[in-house]
Motif scaffolding. Structure first.
Motif, mmCIF file in Angstrom:
data_model
loop_
_atom_site.group_PDB
_atom_site.id
_atom_site.type_symbol
_atom_site.label_atom_id
_atom_site.label_comp_id
_atom_site.label_asym_id
_atom_site.label_seq_id
_atom_site.Cartn_x
_atom_site.Cartn_y
_atom_site.Cartn_z
ATOM 1 N N LYS A 1 2.925 -7.910 -5.378
ATOM 2 C CA LYS A 1 2.124 -6.726 -5.043
ATOM 3 C C LYS A 1 2.842 -5.423 -5.368
ATOM 4 O O LYS A 1 2.228 -4.365 -5.315
ATOM 5 C CB LYS A 1 1.764 -6.746 -3.548
ATOM 6 C CG LYS A 1 1.096 -8.035 -3.047
ATOM 7 C CD LYS A 1 -0.231 -8.301 -3.727
ATOM 8 C CE LYS A 1 -1.023 -9.419 -3.036
ATOM 9 N NZ LYS A 1 -0.414 -10.743 -3.176
ATOM 10 N N TYR B 1 0.827 -1.200 0.000
ATOM 11 C CA TYR B 1 0.000 0.000 0.000
ATOM 12 C C TYR B 1 0.866 1.257 0.000
ATOM 13 O O TYR B 1 0.715 2.132 -0.862
ATOM 14 C CB TYR B 1 -0.929 -0.008 1.218
ATOM 15 C CG TYR B 1 -1.959 -1.107 1.163
ATOM 16 C CD1 TYR B 1 -3.177 -0.919 0.507
ATOM 17 C CD2 TYR B 1 -1.716 -2.347 1.744
ATOM 18 C CE1 TYR B 1 -4.125 -1.935 0.446
ATOM 19 C CE2 TYR B 1 -2.651 -3.363 1.687
ATOM 20 C CZ TYR B 1 -3.843 -3.162 1.035
ATOM 21 O OH TYR B 1 -4.783 -4.171 0.959
ATOM 22 N N PRO C 1 -11.967 -4.813 -1.539
ATOM 23 C CA PRO C 1 -11.549 -6.076 -2.162
ATOM 24 C C PRO C 1 -12.715 -6.958 -2.572
ATOM 25 O O PRO C 1 -12.725 -7.532 -3.657
ATOM 26 C CB PRO C 1 -10.702 -6.739 -1.074
ATOM 27 C CG PRO C 1 -10.278 -5.632 -0.172
ATOM 28 C CD PRO C 1 -11.412 -4.651 -0.181
ATOM 29 N N GLU D 1 -6.114 1.519 -7.901
ATOM 30 C CA GLU D 1 -6.942 0.422 -8.413
ATOM 31 C C GLU D 1 -7.843 0.900 -9.547
ATOM 32 O O GLU D 1 -8.063 0.181 -10.535
ATOM 33 C CB GLU D 1 -7.788 -0.153 -7.277
ATOM 34 C CG GLU D 1 -8.564 -1.395 -7.705
ATOM 35 C CD GLU D 1 -9.784 -1.653 -6.862
ATOM 36 O OE1 GLU D 1 -10.082 -2.836 -6.616
ATOM 37 O OE2 GLU D 1 -10.460 -0.678 -6.468
ATOM 38 N N ASN E 1 -4.837 -6.902 -4.598
ATOM 39 C CA ASN E 1 -5.250 -6.892 -3.205
ATOM 40 C C ASN E 1 -4.492 -7.983 -2.443
ATOM 41 O O ASN E 1 -3.833 -8.833 -3.045
ATOM 42 C CB ASN E 1 -6.761 -7.105 -3.080
ATOM 43 C CG ASN E 1 -7.544 -5.908 -3.576
ATOM 44 O OD1 ASN E 1 -7.289 -4.773 -3.178
ATOM 45 N ND2 ASN E 1 -8.501 -6.147 -4.463
ATOM 46 N N ASP E 2 -4.619 -7.977 -1.120
ATOM 47 C CA ASP E 2 -3.855 -8.929 -0.294
ATOM 48 C C ASP E 2 -4.074 -10.373 -0.706
ATOM 49 O O ASP E 2 -3.139 -11.183 -0.694
ATOM 50 C CB ASP E 2 -4.243 -8.765 1.179
ATOM 51 C CG ASP E 2 -3.767 -7.448 1.749
ATOM 52 O OD1 ASP E 2 -2.668 -7.405 2.312
ATOM 53 O OD2 ASP E 2 -4.502 -6.452 1.625
#
Length: 549
Positions: free
Chosen positions: A334, A303, A496, A318, A327-328
């Motif tokens: 990432k 992030y 998410p 996004e 997303n996680d």
């Protein structure tokens, strides 16, 4: 015997500390007597000086030759050796060599009639702690001993007294409703005293400082909970510089033609870790500005770092880069598109004229390539170097028992960081351009905090596994333990899945599931984690330097 009192009021969370009791407690334990070994073939003529030192509280053992001196230190504890340079049998320098072979750490004061430069060079090269020129008077000897033996104690006492004077000022600042600038100032002062307390041998004062730091983090959590959503509002008129604004306000304004800027981002570098490596930077670079900024939430790499390079909050990333954002719980890396995000940021700012390079150092081999090629980067306006060591250390420490021992607390964590940087390819590379006309801007994406307090969280199978933050549907938790955003967009975050919410751990908390709860509580306690709300994670360094050349 009085006990040091550290009390917390259950409602307000304020700490009441009886500092006078602490000092009374310390005064009951006098400093141990230091033992002096004095080696001189004319020691009989120095009996008055021996008596003078004994009157001052030192225990003095005397010997008349170097052979006996070397044998003595083999079997006895000695704090300082006073050593005559000219003696029959073996000389003072030969005795010095023999003593250092037995115990390298024993301080030795060389006493000599000979002031020649080559003798002094040889003596200093043999690691003497001090030297005195004959004839010496008792006060000269006493001053030398105080420098060696009492220096640490005197510094510790001065540090403790200074903190006692500053304690109430910090206490008042915490209760004076500080704004975001005030919080940055408070955190810097807490870090300053934490580093100063390493010079002190007072566990009582360190306990008081830690209590004050805990109180600060509790108040900081309340402050962030109240203001964070307004900070990330696109229409905000009063907010700190945050991750997504870092390049616009803190890096790009320093660009000027013909003077390359190196932007160094060391992942997961706390402000106190920066202070640990600052002296190494200062050997080659002049530090112009040492500031801090606020990492966004979650204080996690995917992030914060994407926000830094994109110049956008995650919800905006996004939207504009739906194919690149992860997303996680999505598969794939990432942080694979930082260079692309940065190029797009320059385009939006109409700064496409900037010639830049981007380098991410993940392995030692990458670092060696940087060392070999750094001169080739001097033609660019901006060179971005992302270095991942500290983040890897944090995660490895969680998994590896040996690193848990090596980095058992904040002080040892700082020490490992300093040792790494001192011997790192990054340091080698920067030294190679230190004589050029360059600027350095050093920053990080977020910090970390040592977690101690477990909080139970219940969620479905789609709930993320992060320890300092989680997102998912149907999360169940104690509201007092976390900062919660039922609508992630209020925190500038993407949604998410439908009905997903985000929660962030406070202070030194960490979030565990009920399944096998006790095992994970014990496994992760006292590990360094990031993603939540604490001074250590959110208030992080941004430092401007120029080469001394």
């Amino acid at each position: 015997m009085p006990e040091a009192k550290v009390q917390r009021e259950p409602r307000s969370g304020r700490i009441e500390i009886d500092l006078q009791t602490v000092f009374a407690l310390k005064s009951q334990f006098p400093m141990p007597i230091a033992k002096i070994l004095w080696i001189d073939d004319e020691i009989e003529s120095l009996q008055s000086q021996k008596m003078f030192l004994e009157h001052k509280g030192y225990e003095v053992q005397t010997l008349t030759n170097g052979f006996d001196g070397i044998e003595y230190v083999k079997d006895n504890l000695v704090d300082v050796v006073l050593l005559d340079e000219t003696m029959p049998g073996i000389s003072g320098l030969e005795t010095l060599s023999g003593i250092k072979e037995v115990n390298m750490s024993i301080p030795v004061v060389l006493i000599t009639k000979n002031e020649t430069e080559n003798l002094m060079d040889e003596a200093i090269g043999s690691q003497i702690s001090d030297y005195l020129i004959k004839p010496v008077n008792p006060n000269q000897v006493l001053l030398s001993l105080k420098k060696i033996i009492d220096n640490k104690r005197l510094v510790a006492e001065k540090t403790t007294t200074a903190y006692q004077q500053q304690f109430r000022e910090l206490f008042m600042a915490l209760n004076d409703d500080p704004d975001y600038n005030g919080w940055m100032d408070i955190y810097k002062k807490l870090v300053y005293w934490e580093l100063e307390m390493e010079k002190s041998d007072s566990p009582e004062m360190r306990e008081i400082l830690q209590s004050q730091k805990q109180e600060a983090n509790a108040a900081f959590f309340k402050y962030v909970s109240k203001h964070y959503s307004s900070w990330v509002d696109p229409k905000a008129t009063s907010a700190p510089i945050m991750s997504n604004q870092l390049f616009r306000f803190k890096v790009l304004p320093h660009l000027e033609k013909g003077k390359p800027v190196f932007f160094i981002l060391i992942d997961n570098l706390r402000f106190d870790q920066w202070k640990a490596i600052q002296p190494i930077f200062a050997e080659s670079f002049r530090i112009l500005e040492e500031e801090t900024f606020y990492s966004i939430l979650p204080t996690a790499t995917q992030y914060c770092r994407n926000a830094i390079f994109a110049g956008l909050m995650p919800v905006e990333i996004e939207k504009l880069f739906s194919e690149q954002w992860r997303n996680d719980d999505d598969e794939g890396g990432k942080n694979l598109f930082e260079e692309e995000f940065f190029r797009a940021q320059l385009k939006r700012m109409k700064r496409e004229d900037i010639r830049f390079s981007y380098h991410k150092i993940l392995h030692h081999q990458d670092g060696q390539q940087l060392v070999n090629n750094i001169h080739n980067l001097l033609e660019n306006d901006l060179n971005i170097i992302v270095y991942n060591f500290v983040d890897m250390l944090s995660h490895a420490r969680t998994e590896m028992e040996v690193l848990k021992e090596l980095a058992s607390d904040e002080a040892s964590y700082r020490s490992i960081t300093r040792s790494w940087f001192e011997h790192s390819p990054l340091h080698q590379a920067l030294k190679k351009v230190a004589d050029k006309d360059v600027k350095l801007v050093l920053a990080t994406d977020h910090g970390s905090v040592r977690v101690k307090t477990a909080h139970k969280v219940v969620g479905d199978k789609q709930t993320t596994t992060n320890l300092r933050y989680k997102h998912g549907r149907n999360l169940a938790f104690e509201a007092k333990d976390v900062l919660a955003f039922r609508d992630p967009r209020e925190a500038g975050l993407p949604v998410p899945t439908v009905n997903s919410s985000f929660i962030f751990a406070r202070e030194d908390g960490y979030l565990c599931y009920p399944n096998n709860y006790n095992h994970y509580v014990n496994y992760y306690r006292n590990t360094f984690q990031h993603g939540g709300v604490s001074l250590e994670e959110m208030i992080v360094p941004i430092v401007k330097m120029v080469s001394k050349g």
